[in-house]
Design a protein around this motif. Structure first.
Motif, PDB file in Angstrom:
ATOM      1  N   PRO A   1      30.766  -0.947 -64.089  1.00  0.00           N
ATOM      2  CA  PRO A   1      29.747  -2.547 -64.387  1.00  0.00           C
ATOM      3  C   PRO A   1      30.959  -3.159 -64.862  1.00  0.00           C
ATOM      4  O   PRO A   1      30.946  -2.378 -65.541  1.00  0.00           O
ATOM      5  N   VAL A   2      30.752  -4.543 -65.082  1.00  0.00           N
ATOM      6  CA  VAL A   2      31.153  -5.137 -66.087  1.00  0.00           C
ATOM      7  C   VAL A   2      30.351  -4.948 -67.085  1.00  0.00           C
ATOM      8  O   VAL A   2      28.908  -5.757 -66.756  1.00  0.00           O
ATOM      9  N   THR A   3      30.599  -4.829 -68.454  1.00  0.00           N
ATOM     10  CA  THR A   3      29.273  -4.645 -69.027  1.00  0.00           C
ATOM     11  C   THR A   3      30.148  -5.729 -70.713  1.00  0.00           C
ATOM     12  O   THR A   3      30.799  -6.391 -70.838  1.00  0.00           O
ATOM     13  N   ILE A   4      28.390  -6.205 -71.667  1.00  0.00           N
ATOM     14  CA  ILE A   4      28.875  -6.729 -72.057  1.00  0.00           C
ATOM     15  C   ILE A   4      29.316  -5.985 -73.750  1.00  0.00           C
ATOM     16  O   ILE A   4      28.667  -5.407 -74.551  1.00  0.00           O
ATOM     17  N   GLN A   5      30.646  -7.710 -73.632  1.00  0.00           N
ATOM     18  CA  GLN A   5      31.286  -6.182 -75.205  1.00  0.00           C
ATOM     19  C   GLN A   5      30.653  -6.788 -76.638  1.00  0.00           C
ATOM     20  O   GLN A   5      32.091  -6.211 -77.509  1.00  0.00           O
TER      21      GLN A   5
ATOM     22  N   SER B   1      33.632  -6.263 -70.994  1.00  0.00           N
ATOM     23  CA  SER B   1      35.007  -5.844 -70.364  1.00  0.00           C
ATOM     24  C   SER B   1      35.802  -6.158 -69.686  1.00  0.00           C
ATOM     25  O   SER B   1      36.792  -5.350 -69.620  1.00  0.00           O
ATOM     26  N   GLU B   2      35.811  -7.406 -68.941  1.00  0.00           N
ATOM     27  CA  GLU B   2      36.632  -7.516 -68.228  1.00  0.00           C
ATOM     28  C   GLU B   2      37.393  -8.984 -68.583  1.00  0.00           C
ATOM     29  O   GLU B   2      37.224  -9.745 -69.218  1.00  0.00           O
ATOM     30  N   PRO B   3      38.614  -8.550 -69.174  1.00  0.00           N
ATOM     31  CA  PRO B   3      40.074  -9.084 -69.922  1.00  0.00           C
ATOM     32  C   PRO B   3      39.846 -10.533 -68.956  1.00  0.00           C
ATOM     33  O   PRO B   3      39.787 -10.889 -67.718  1.00  0.00           O
ATOM     34  N   GLY B   4      39.749 -11.504 -69.592  1.00  0.00           N
ATOM     35  CA  GLY B   4      39.481 -12.840 -70.020  1.00  0.00           C
ATOM     36  C   GLY B   4      37.779 -13.716 -69.644  1.00  0.00           C
ATOM     37  O   GLY B   4      37.718 -14.964 -69.113  1.00  0.00           O
ATOM     38  N   LEU B   5      36.893 -12.744 -68.871  1.00  0.00           N
ATOM     39  CA  LEU B   5      35.773 -13.024 -68.649  1.00  0.00           C
ATOM     40  C   LEU B   5      34.602 -13.179 -69.620  1.00  0.00           C
ATOM     41  O   LEU B   5      34.124 -11.989 -70.564  1.00  0.00           O
TER      42      LEU B   5
ATOM     43  N   GLY C   1      27.907 -16.554 -62.294  1.00  0.00           N
ATOM     44  CA  GLY C   1      28.996 -17.958 -61.199  1.00  0.00           C
ATOM     45  C   GLY C   1      31.162 -17.684 -61.466  1.00  0.00           C
ATOM     46  O   GLY C   1      31.065 -18.027 -60.072  1.00  0.00           O
ATOM     47  N   LYS C   2      30.959 -17.283 -62.655  1.00  0.00           N
ATOM     48  CA  LYS C   2      32.655 -17.353 -62.274  1.00  0.00           C
ATOM     49  C   LYS C   2      32.910 -15.456 -61.829  1.00  0.00           C
ATOM     50  O   LYS C   2      34.368 -15.636 -61.310  1.00  0.00           O
ATOM     51  N   LYS C   3      32.481 -14.663 -61.753  1.00  0.00           N
ATOM     52  CA  LYS C   3      32.447 -13.497 -61.139  1.00  0.00           C
ATOM     53  C   LYS C   3      32.489 -14.022 -59.525  1.00  0.00           C
ATOM     54  O   LYS C   3      33.379 -12.921 -58.954  1.00  0.00           O
ATOM     55  N   ALA C   4      31.649 -14.420 -59.277  1.00  0.00           N
ATOM     56  CA  ALA C   4      31.360 -14.599 -57.930  1.00  0.00           C
ATOM     57  C   ALA C   4      32.765 -16.145 -56.997  1.00  0.00           C
ATOM     58  O   ALA C   4      32.277 -16.167 -56.565  1.00  0.00           O
TER      59      ALA C   4
END
Ligand code: MG
Length: 399
Positions: A2-6, A28-32, A102-105
């Motif tokens: 999962p993408v997590t809050i960093q 955790s996803e670069p730029g997101l 929204g950005k992920k989708a």
């Protein structure tokens, strides 16, 4: 994985009058990352502390996709709850997570919510003036710019009138005479209607400045002028009086910018005692509770009118717009007309043309912040004057 809050960062800036609080959730996803509005301009320091000292440690490492669960847990995690400070802090996280989703989708938020019911949201703007003629001029100016819904006030909230003498030694403050206000506003609205006809939609905000029985009288007296809505006729403390207004006139009623909890809407909506929910979305805790209340209101024929003043940040206005585009029971959107600097600071801030607010097609909330520019306009602390409101005898009144 999962993408997590960093990381969770708070940006406070004051480009145009109000101190704005923006929460940035980094993943955790670069730029997101995502942005959320946590603006409580009069008490922003504790909101910043609530995010940085309490919510950030609570959300770090969590899955960004679990918005509902995070919202539910965040509202009870402090045990003591339902306050504007914590709700705004939670909203900062909640809105940022919707932005991230929204950005992920790769979808604008309105698509995630269920898709557009309309291409743009009709907005209303604020006309004021020192007398009825100046109000009329300002309404005409907005009409010439394409606005069809216009709120009319005169002399700000509470109006402006010759004040009875104060008791000797009365403190400074923003004095007003509620009975004179009632007379003057009716004269002004009568004048504007007589000069401009019935087609332009007029709104008025009492701003909870009348005694409840006077609010009943005012709602009756203003009925012939067919307002689009009359706002905050009563204070949250006096909502039992709404049925008195309802049984005596058909003036449409808008209420609720000061509410803190979704359940506060329940009796007014289910009782069909109001027509528009004036929710301040960040004050309620974000998009998650706003969507729930909008759906509930839809069942009862009550429409949305999200609070959209200058102390809602541009990120908050973007959130309002996505809800507007989706909501089947959209009513109207308040719009404060930001200056060019704010458009530079918040790329993607919705554009308004001919009385309609338009989205862009970017994913998520579709808005960003120029942090370097924001840093050039740091917040300025001052003791607020306009909220030091007083009755003619000097005693404290609601602002
Ligand atoms: Mg209001």
């Amino acid at each position: 994985m999962p993408v997590t809050i960093q990381d969770v960062q708070v940006i406070v800036t004051q480009p145009a009058g109000s101190r704005l609080v923006i929460v940035k959730v980094v993943t955790s996803e670069p730029g997101l990352y995502g942005l959320g509005c946590a603006t409580f301009t009069q008490r922003y320091h504790p909101v910043v502390a609530a995010v940085e000292k309490h919510l950030k440690p609570f959300v770090l490492g969590r899955d960004v996709s679990r918005i509902e669960e995070l919202y539910r847990m965040a509202t009870v995690h402090s045990y003591w709850r339902n306050g504007p400070v914590l709700n705004n802090a939670i909203s900062g996280i909640d809105q940022a997570l919707w932005d991230i989703k929204g950005k992920k989708a790769n979808m604008p938020l309105y698509d995630l919510l269920g898709g557009k019911c309309r291409e743009a949201a009709a907005v209303y703007v604020h006309a004021d003036g020192r007398d009825a003629y100046e109000v009329e001029d300002n309404v005409r100016r907005f009409m010439a710019e394409g606005y069809h819904y216009i709120r009319v006030q005169m002399g700000g909230y509470g109006g402006r009138s010759d004040m009875p003498p104060r008791p000797d030694g009365s403190p400074d403050g923003h004095y007003y005479d509620p009975r004179a206000y009632m007379r003057n506003m009716l004269d002004m609205i009568d004048h504007v209607r007589a000069e401009l006809g019935d087609e332009v939609e007029l709104l008025h905000d009492i701003h909870e400045r009348l005694q409840p029985i006077d609010a009943v009288q005012f709602a009756k007296d203003v009925e012939p002028y067919k307002l689009f809505f009359l706002e905050d006729a009563l204070a949250p403390e006096d909502i039992e009086w709404f049925d008195r207004i309802r049984e005596q006139c058909a003036t449409p009623l808008a209420m609720g910018e000061l509410f803190n909890n979704p359940r506060e809407w329940q009796p007014l909506i289910a009782g069909k005692l109001i027509d528009f929910i004036r929710m301040h979305v960040s004050q309620m805790g974000g998009i998650t509770p706003a969507r729930a209340v909008a759906d509930f209101a839809h069942m009862y024929g009550v429409r949305t009118a999200w609070h959209g003043p200058g102390d809602t940040s541009p990120v908050g206005h973007a959130a309002n717009l996505h809800l507007d585009l989706w909501a089947p029971n959209f009513g109207i959107q308040e719009w404060c007309r930001f200056p060019a600097l704010v458009y530079d600071m918040f790329p993607g801030l919705p554009e308004v043309r001919d009385g309609y607010m338009y989205p862009n097609d970017k994913p998520g909330l579709g808005i960003d912040i120029d942090e370097e520019l924001a840093a050039q306009y740091p917040p300025v602390d001052e003791v607020e004057f306009w909220t030091q409101t007083r009755w003619p005898d000097g005693s404290p009144a609601r602002p």
